[in-house]
Design a protein around this motif. Structure first.
Motif, PDB file in Angstrom:
ATOM      1  N   ARG A 227      -3.870  -2.024   8.059  1.00  0.00           N
ATOM      2  CA  ARG A 227      -2.615  -2.072   7.300  1.00  0.00           C
ATOM      3  C   ARG A 227      -1.589  -1.314   8.132  1.00  0.00           C
ATOM      4  N   ALA A 228      -0.397  -1.869   8.233  1.00  0.00           N
ATOM      5  CA  ALA A 228       0.616  -1.274   9.110  1.00  0.00           C
ATOM      6  C   ALA A 228       2.007  -1.673   8.653  1.00  0.00           C
ATOM      7  N   ASN A 229       2.961  -0.858   9.044  1.00  0.00           N
ATOM      8  CA  ASN A 229       4.360  -1.223   8.873  1.00  0.00           C
ATOM      9  C   ASN A 229       5.153  -0.703  10.055  1.00  0.00           C
ATOM     10  N   PHE A 230       6.234  -1.384  10.344  1.00  0.00           N
ATOM     11  CA  PHE A 230       7.122  -1.026  11.445  1.00  0.00           C
ATOM     12  C   PHE A 230       8.490  -0.739  10.834  1.00  0.00           C
ATOM     13  N   TYR A 231       9.012   0.444  11.133  1.00  0.00           N
ATOM     14  CA  TYR A 231      10.238   0.909  10.479  1.00  0.00           C
ATOM     15  C   TYR A 231      11.281   1.344  11.512  1.00  0.00           C
ATOM     16  N   ARG A 232      12.478   1.564  10.963  1.00  0.00           N
ATOM     17  CA  ARG A 232      13.546   2.063  11.829  1.00  0.00           C
ATOM     18  C   ARG A 232      14.598   2.810  11.012  1.00  0.00           C
ATOM     19  N   TYR A 233      15.038   3.950  11.558  1.00  0.00           N
ATOM     20  CA  TYR A 233      16.274   4.600  11.133  1.00  0.00           C
ATOM     21  C   TYR A 233      17.352   4.189  12.129  1.00  0.00           C
ATOM     22  N   ASP A 234      18.502   3.726  11.637  1.00  0.00           N
ATOM     23  CA  ASP A 234      19.614   3.466  12.557  1.00  0.00           C
ATOM     24  C   ASP A 234      20.925   3.821  11.870  1.00  0.00           C
ATOM     25  N   TYR A 235      21.961   3.934  12.675  1.00  0.00           N
ATOM     26  CA  TYR A 235      23.261   4.421  12.210  1.00  0.00           C
ATOM     27  C   TYR A 235      24.350   3.460  12.692  1.00  0.00           C
ATOM     28  N   PRO A 236      24.590   2.362  11.973  1.00  0.00           N
ATOM     29  CA  PRO A 236      25.577   1.365  12.426  1.00  0.00           C
ATOM     30  C   PRO A 236      26.979   1.930  12.615  1.00  0.00           C
ATOM     31  N   ALA A 237      27.345   2.964  11.840  1.00  0.00           N
ATOM     32  CA  ALA A 237      28.676   3.553  11.949  1.00  0.00           C
ATOM     33  C   ALA A 237      28.723   4.735  12.903  1.00  0.00           C
TER      34      ALA A 237
END
Length: 268
Positions: A227-237
């Motif tokens: 079981r796995a997940n791929f995530y991301r924090y990003d800052y478009p502004a």
């Protein structure tokens, strides 16, 4: 006589076109049904219909499996939307571990972190992998590993024990927390490999996750189901703006730590 002959030729041509048209429609139907059947097989092989699943092939034999549609994770099930800045992931496996490549589209690429186990998930672009071996696709793991990579190459690696899971998959695992490390991204004895670079559309990373990481859980090399997940924090502004949370399988929660929403990886 010439007119009758012409009419005869026209009839033959029309009949031929009708036969060709019907044949094309039959072929289209067969192709569509085959594609539909293959899709159903993928779902059946996964064992779940509520989360995404992916077959992971050996790197030497097949192209990498691809994920190309990250979704906003902290949303409601009836309001799933695409991430503002997209992320593509490619993954395959060798006899030693997973090979993962990610491409992050980003207007602003930044991170202040330069040491392993720095809090790269705070005010920083970051790509994250949550993963755990399981015995069945319906196991939502209580214990799982988190591997986070910042654009600087700094890594954060830790293990979580989460009572939101339903399967005790690692009774001999160490207590929750980070793994011992040194430098930018060295986690001996685990032979992670990571590289990052700026790209024309943002940044990317290449990550090797050794199967030996899962040895404390009692799962052998090249265990077939995860079981796995791929995530991301990003800052478009930009750094001063709000962060966006996106991933392969939306959690429908402000947190990424929702084992029931992890996708399924099956090695083939």
């Amino acid at each position: 006589n010439n007119e009758a002959a012409m009419r005869g030729k026209c009839k033959l041509l029309i009949n031929w076109l009708l036969v060709v048209g019907v044949s094309v429609l039959v072929v289209i139907d067969i192709v569509w049904l085959d594609a539909y059947s293959n899709n159903i097989s993928e779902i059946d092989d996964c064992g779940r219909t509520d989360v995404p699943c992916l077959k992971i092939h050996a790197c030497a034999n097949f192209p990498s499996s691809k994920i190309a549609d990250f979704k906003i994770t902290n949303t409601k099930p009836h309001n799933v939307t695409d991430a503002v800045q997209q992320t593509q992931v490619e993954i395959c496996h060798s006899s030693r571990g997973f090979h993962i490549s990610s491409q992050a589209h980003a207007r602003h690429v930044f991170s202040p972190y330069t040491r392993c186990n720095d809090p790269v998930f705070i005010r920083s672009e970051v790509l994250e992998v949550f993963i755990a071996p399981v015995r069945t696709a319906t196991d939502n793991p209580i214990s799982y590993w988190e591997i986070d990579v910042a654009p600087t190459g700094a890594m954060w690696v830790g293990i979580s024990h989460n009572d939101r899971g339903n399967a005790s998959n690692c009774p001999r695992c160490p207590p929750a927390g980070t793994l011992n490390c040194s430098g930018l991204n060295h986690f001996d004895p685990y032979r992670f490999k990571v590289s990052t670079r700026r790209t024309a559309v943002g940044w990317s990373d290449r990550l090797f996750v050794p199967f030996s990481l899962f040895a404390p859980a009692g799962f052998g090399p090249a265990w077939p189901l995860y079981r796995a997940n791929f995530y991301r924090y990003d800052y478009p502004a930009g750094p001063g703006g709000p962060y966006h949370l996106s991933g392969w399988s939306p959690t429908f929660d402000p947190s990424f730590h929702v084992p029931a929403r992890f996708g399924v990886l099956r090695l083939v």
